[in-house]
Design an enzyme around this catalytic site. Structure first.
Site, mmCIF file in Angstrom:
data_model
loop_
_atom_site.group_PDB
_atom_site.id
_atom_site.type_symbol
_atom_site.label_atom_id
_atom_site.label_comp_id
_atom_site.label_asym_id
_atom_site.label_seq_id
_atom_site.Cartn_x
_atom_site.Cartn_y
_atom_site.Cartn_z
ATOM 1 C CB SER A 56 -0.931 0.001 1.218
ATOM 2 O OG SER A 56 -0.131 -0.173 2.394
ATOM 3 N N GLY A 57 2.019 1.180 -0.608
ATOM 4 C CA GLY A 57 2.809 2.390 -0.868
ATOM 5 C C GLY A 57 2.135 3.186 -1.967
ATOM 6 C CG ASN A 58 4.130 6.084 -4.704
ATOM 7 O OD1 ASN A 58 4.708 4.989 -4.790
ATOM 8 N ND2 ASN A 58 4.600 7.185 -5.258
ATOM 9 C CD1 TRP A 59 4.408 -0.075 -8.594
ATOM 10 C CD2 TRP A 59 2.924 1.373 -9.454
ATOM 11 N NE1 TRP A 59 4.127 -0.469 -9.887
ATOM 12 C CE2 TRP A 59 3.208 0.400 -10.437
ATOM 13 C CE3 TRP A 59 2.007 2.380 -9.761
ATOM 14 C CZ2 TRP A 59 2.630 0.395 -11.704
ATOM 15 C CZ3 TRP A 59 1.417 2.373 -11.027
ATOM 16 C CH2 TRP A 59 1.737 1.397 -11.986
ATOM 17 C CG PHE A 78 3.697 -2.381 8.033
ATOM 18 C CD1 PHE A 78 4.065 -3.595 8.617
ATOM 19 C CD2 PHE A 78 4.136 -1.200 8.630
ATOM 20 C CE1 PHE A 78 4.861 -3.625 9.754
ATOM 21 C CE2 PHE A 78 4.932 -1.220 9.775
ATOM 22 C CZ PHE A 78 5.292 -2.438 10.325
ATOM 23 C CG PHE A 134 9.721 -4.369 3.297
ATOM 24 C CD1 PHE A 134 10.730 -4.366 4.263
ATOM 25 C CD2 PHE A 134 9.151 -3.148 2.949
ATOM 26 C CE1 PHE A 134 11.160 -3.188 4.868
ATOM 27 C CE2 PHE A 134 9.580 -1.973 3.549
ATOM 28 C CZ PHE A 134 10.580 -1.981 4.507
ATOM 29 C CE LYS A 189 13.102 1.189 -14.624
ATOM 30 N NZ LYS A 189 11.833 1.816 -14.292
#
Lengths: 392, 392
Positions: B41-44, B72, B128, B244
C-alpha cells in the site's frame, strides 16, 4: 579481482579498442585515393564537410586531402562567403565560431565541384535538391558514389521514393544515406554523438581497393566525437528519419496537454512500432534491427521527441488551441515543422493504399493537425490495433 | 474524400474501438468470480489497488467487487492508517489527495488478505518481499495466481533470479509480472499511460472460465487512462525493468558533462542493445520484440532516462566530482538510486561468467561508479563492440 586489477582491465579494453581502430584503417589502402566533395554548406552541410575533411587529412592513402564544398555564394557585409570561408576558415553565416580545417575548400561552381569527385556527399535543403541535381547531370564521373545526408522521402502518386533513390535515378550513380541523432551545432562543437551510414554495395562494384565500401565510409565519417556504424539498410534509416517528425508532433500534443513523461514515452513506443510497420510494408528489404539498434532509428526518434521544432509547434497548439499554421507562424519565423508536411503526405499515400487503419498514431496526428480532431482522443485511437492482439 | 468524410471515418474508427473493447470484456464470463487481493500500500501499491478496484466493480461477473489491500498498519496523528483508508477512502500517507473506490478495503492482516484470494498482486518494496512471502506460506489457495509489480531481479551465486520466480518457488503458485512506463502519481491522477502485463499460462491451467488467462488480466488492469498489453514474456519485462536504471545512470553522466541530447539518446540506444543481449543470453525464452515493442521495454527506458533518481544522482556526480554515495546522500534523503546497486550485482555476475566484455556500457557505468574511471571514457568503451561489426 581487486580495484586496481579492474582498472588495468579497463585500460586494456580501451587500448585494444584504440589499436583496433587504428589497425582497421591502416590496413586499408586504395589504388588511387578518392576525391571527396560536399554539396551544400548550411550548418549541417558545413559540419559534415568539417568531419570528412578531418578524416581525409588523416588518411592520405585513402582520400585526397582536399575536400571541395559547394557553396551557394552570397555577400556578407559586401564580401563573398566563399572568400571568407577560404581565408578565415569559418562559415560565419551558417556555422559561426567553428574553425574549419584548411584542407576544406569552398567552391561556388557546382559543376567544378562535381566533375572530379569519387565520393559526392549531398547535404542541401530538401526543396533545392532537384534543381541542384539537374545542374549536375552529365558532369559527374560515371564511377562516382554518393551519400545523401538529407532526411526523409518524397511521397507522390507512384508511392514513397527515397531521396537517395532520386539521386541514383537522376545521376545514374549509386547513392547511400547518412542519418542519426545529430544536431549540427553539437557535432560541430565535437560533443560526442553517433550516426548511421547506410550503403549497399552495388552490382557494378569494382573490387577492394578500387571502390567505395563500408570500411572506406567508416574511415571517411567516423571521428572520436562522431561514432559511425555502417549498414546496408538505406530504406530503414530514411523511413525512420522522415516519420520521427510525425511522432514528435504526437509527443508535443500529449506534453502540451500536461500528461507528462509516461504519455510521451507511450507515443514514442507506438511511433516506433508504426515506423517499423511502414518500413516493412513499403520497403520489404528493411531490417527491423535498423529501427531499434541504430542511431538513425531509436536514438534519432528519442532526440527528436525530446525537443525541436515539431515538439514545440505541437505543444503550442495544445496549450493555445491554435492551428498548426498559426503555431508555426508564431514560433518558427516562417520556417516549417517537417512533421506537418510529412503527416499529410503519409496520410494521402495510406489513403490511396487503403491502409490508414494500420497506422493509428500517424493518422491521429494527421486528423489533429488537419481536421480538428481533439488531441485527447489519441489514446483511444492508438488502442485500436492493440486490441487485436488480445483477441487473436 | 472531404474533411467531413474524414471526420466521419475517424468517429467510426473510435466507435469500433470502443465497441470492441466492450464486447471483448462482456463476452467473458467465469464460473465463479475471482477474488482479488493487493499486497502492499505504498504509492504504487495503492495506485494499482485503485486501478483494479475500479475494474472489479465494473465487471462483477468476472471479479468479486471487494478488493483487499494489505496495509502495514501505522498511526497517523494517533489514528490507524487502515481506519483512515476505510473511512476517508484516501491513503493520506502514501497517496494523498487521490480518492479511492469504496470497494477497496484496507486490511492489516496479511494471512486474512491472502487466504481467499484467487489473484494476488504483489506491490511491496523489494527489500520486504522475502519476509512477507515467508508469512504467507501455507496460507494461499493452491489454485491462486499472482502478478508481481516489483521491478527487477536478484543476482546471487546461482545467477539471475526473477522476483516473480522467487514468489513462484516460495508459494508454489504461478506468478506473472506488471511493468511499464508508469510513475505512480501520474497513473493515480489518471493521466494516460501504458503498461505491460506478462503472464504465462501454466501447464495446470484449469480451462476457460475457470482460471486466469490473458483476457482476464486485461479486464483486471486495463483502464481508459491505463492501457495494458498482455504478453507472456515475464523475463523480458523483468530484465528491462532492472537494467534501465543502469542505463539511466549513463544518461545522467553524459548530461552532467554537458554533452546534450544526442549523447543521451546514444546511451539509450546502446543500453537498449545491451538489455536485449542480456535478456537473450540469460533467459533464452525472451522475445526481442518485448524490448522494442512494449511499454515495459523501450517506453520505460525512455521515461526513466528522461528523469528520476538515477539520472539526478549521475548528473550530480558529473557536475561536482562527488562519489555515488555522496551524491545519493545529498539528493535522496537516505534513499538509494537503484542503478547503483544493480550495476554492481550485474558486474559481479558477468565477471563470474567471464562476459564483461559483451556489455561495455553496463561495465562502463560500474567502473565509473565504483572505480573512478573517467566519465568521458564512455564513448571509447562502448565503441569496443561496434568495431567488430565493421570488421566482420
Amino acid at each position: 579481482m581487486t580495484a586496481s586489477d579492474r582498472l588495468n582491465q579497463t585500460s586494456q579494453i580501451l587500448d585494444k579498442s584504440i589499436n583496433r581502430c587504428n589497425s582497421s584503417v591502416s590496413l586499408l589502402h586504395v589504388d588511387k585515393p578518392f576525391k571527396v566533395t560536399v554539396i551544400g554548406s548550411g550548418n549541417w552541410g558545413t559540419t559534415i564537410a568539417k568531419v570528412v575533411s578531418e578524416n581525409t587529412a588523416l588518411h592520405p592513402t585513402l582520400f585526397q586531402p582536399t575536400v571541395n564544398m559547394w557553396v551557394f555564394d552570397e555577400k556578407i557585409d559586401g564580401v563573398s562567403l566563399v572568400h571568407i570561408i577560404n581565408t578565415k576558415h569559418e562559415n560565419v553565416k551558417y556555422l559561426p565560431d567553428i574553425k574549419l580545417p584548411h584542407n576544406l575548400v569552398a567552391n561556388p561552381d557546382l559543376v567544378d565541384c562535381a566533375k572530379d569527385a569519387d565520393i559526392i556527399i549531398f547535404n542541401v535543403p530538401h526543396q533545392f535538391l532537384s534543381r541542384i541535381v539537374e545542374q549536375m547531370k552529365g558532369h559527374v564521373k560515371p564511377t562516382a558514389r554518393a551519400i545523401s545526408c538529407l532526411k526523409g522521402f518524397e511521397v507522390g502518386k507512384k508511392g514513397v521514393q527515397l531521396l537517395s533513390s532520386f539521386i541514383e535515378d537522376e545521376l545514374d550513380i549509386t547513392c547511400g544515406a547518412l542519418s542519426g541523432a545529430n544536431l549540427a551545432p553539437e557535432v560541430a562543437k565535437e560533443n560526442w554523438s553517433e550516426t548511421t551510414v547506410a550503403y549497399k554495395i552495388p552490382s557494378n562494384y569494382r573490387g577492394d581497393g578500387k571502390d567505395v565500401d563500408h570500411r572506406v565510409l567508416k574511415a571517411l565519417f567516423h571521428r572520436p566525437y562522431f561514432h559511425v556504424s555502417v549498414i546496408d539498410d538505406i530504406a530503414g534509416i530514411s523511413i525512420a528519419g522522415a516519420l520521427k517528425n510525425v511522432v514528435a508532433l504526437g509527443c508535443g500534443f500529449v506534453e502540451g496537454l500536461g500528461w507528462g513523461n509516461n504519455a510521451s514515452a507511450a507515443i514514442q513506443r507506438v511511433g516506433l512500432g508504426e515506423i517499423i510497420k511502414f518500413g516493412q510494408m513499403f520497403f520489404p528489404e528493411c531490417h527491423v534491427e535498423t529501427f531499434y539498434k541504430e542511431s538513425a532509428g531509436v536514438a534519432d526518434l528519442i532526440t527528436t521527441c525530446s525537443g525541436g521544432r515539431n515538439v514545440r509547434v505541437a505543444k503550442h497548439m495544445a496549450k493555445t488551441g491554435k492551428s498548426a499554421l498559426e503555431a508555426e507562424k508564431e514560433l518558427l519565423n516562417g520556417q516549417s515543422a517537417q512533421g506537418i508536411v510529412t503527416c499529410k503526405e503519409v496520410h494521402e499515400w495510406l489513403e490511396t493504399c487503403e491502409l490508414i487503419h494500420e497506422f493509428p498514431l500517424l493518422e491521429a496526428v494527421y486528423q489533429i493537425v488537419y481536421n480538428h480532431v481533439a488531441m485527447d482522443k489519441i489514446p483511444d485511437m492508438i488502442d485500436e490495433l492493440d486490441e487485436f492482439r488480445i483477441e487473436q
